[in-house]
Design an enzyme around this catalytic site. Structure first.
Site, PDB file in Angstrom:
ATOM      1  CB  SER A  90      -0.945  -0.058   1.208  1.00  0.00           C
ATOM      2  OG  SER A  90      -2.017   0.825   1.061  1.00  0.00           O
ATOM      3  CG  MET A  91       2.416   5.166   2.639  1.00  0.00           C
ATOM      4  SD  MET A  91       2.354   5.822   4.333  1.00  0.00           S
ATOM      5  CE  MET A  91       3.333   4.589   5.208  1.00  0.00           C
TER       6      MET A  91
END
Length: 263
Positions: A90-91
């Site tokens: 994700s991030m």
């Protein structure tokens, strides 16, 4: 030598490859703790811990990708004494990606390959308005829906007050990110995603093929945005297989253009 940013095992593992892991918004080394024993003796898992969480809880969290990358690239060369790869979820995918580009661009080291998980390719637009601008109640509701933050934190007001600034900073970091200047990666990229991920679809992960001048692959696993919690054996098998492929790729003559990309 230990430092605040890179969590190495207490004892030398002898693993032939070191994999630096970047977690999702609000995540840290604890997310990758089950991976460490599971991937030995092939891979030494080394989580990257950002300010504002776990052992760095009292530090001010960062809100821009370039600030994180600058700091990571100051300390990571001390840990590049063997072949290495970068993994991000994700991030963490954009942090791993930009760290790999920065290391190579500065002549500090080129990874065997990059693993990205659960996030659309950097050049693709967001599919929803940013969450970090929401009022507290709405922000907490959306974070709970994603499922990556422990329920005891979201339900306990004291813990939530302590953790909320870091969580909001991470979402700001992720949602304000735009690709940094620089060339495409000269190493393979492998993309992973859960079939039922509400945040990233397989076709959005396929866009990561545009970030490398070398090989690309995409795998879809059963599960949602956090398909990789715990000890996901299918994912571990894919990591091992790709690292073997990356090693063979690094030893072979390298292509000079986009012809190195595989579907």
């Amino acid at each position: 030598m230990p430092d605040a940013w890179v969590q190495r095992p207490a004892e030398e593992t002898g693993a032939p490859v070191r994999m630096f892991c970047f977690a999702h918004a609000g995540g840290g080394r604890g997310f990758f703790a089950p991976w460490r024993a599971a991937l030995l003796p092939d891979v030494e898992v080394c989580p990257v811990v950002l300010p504002g969480r776990e052992t760095r809880l009292r530090e001010r969290p960062l809100t821009r990708v370039e600030d994180v990358v600058d700091r990571v690239c100051e300390v990571l060369p001390d840990h590049l004494d063997r072949p290495f790869a970068l993994f991000g979820h994700s991030m963490g995918s954009v942090l791993a990606h930009e760290t790999a580009r920065a290391l190579h661009g500065a002549g500090l080291g080129t990874p065997l390959g990059l693993f990205v998980s659960g996030r659309r390719a950097p050049h693709l637009p967001a599919r929803r308005p940013p969450l970090h601008l929401l009022a507290e109640d709405a922000f907490v509701t959306e974070v709970a829906r994603l499922g990556g933050t422990p329920h005891n934190i979201l339900r306990e007001p004291g813990l939530l007050r302590l953790f909320l600034p870091t969580l909001r900073a991470d979402f700001e970091l992720n949602e304000t990110y735009r690709p940094l200047p620089g060339a495409d990666l000269p190493c393979p990229v492998s993309a992973f995603v859960g079939a039922d991920d509400p945040e990233a679809a397989p076709e959005e992960l396929a866009g990561w093929r545009e970030t490398t001048t070398h090989g690309f692959s995409l795998r879809v696993f059963h599960g949602d945005h956090f398909y990789l919690k715990g000890t996901p054996e299918e994912l571990f098998a894919a990591l091992r297989a790709d690292l073997r492929r990356f090693g063979a790729h690094a030893a072979a003559p390298q292509p000079t253009g986009r012809e190195g990309i595989t579907p």
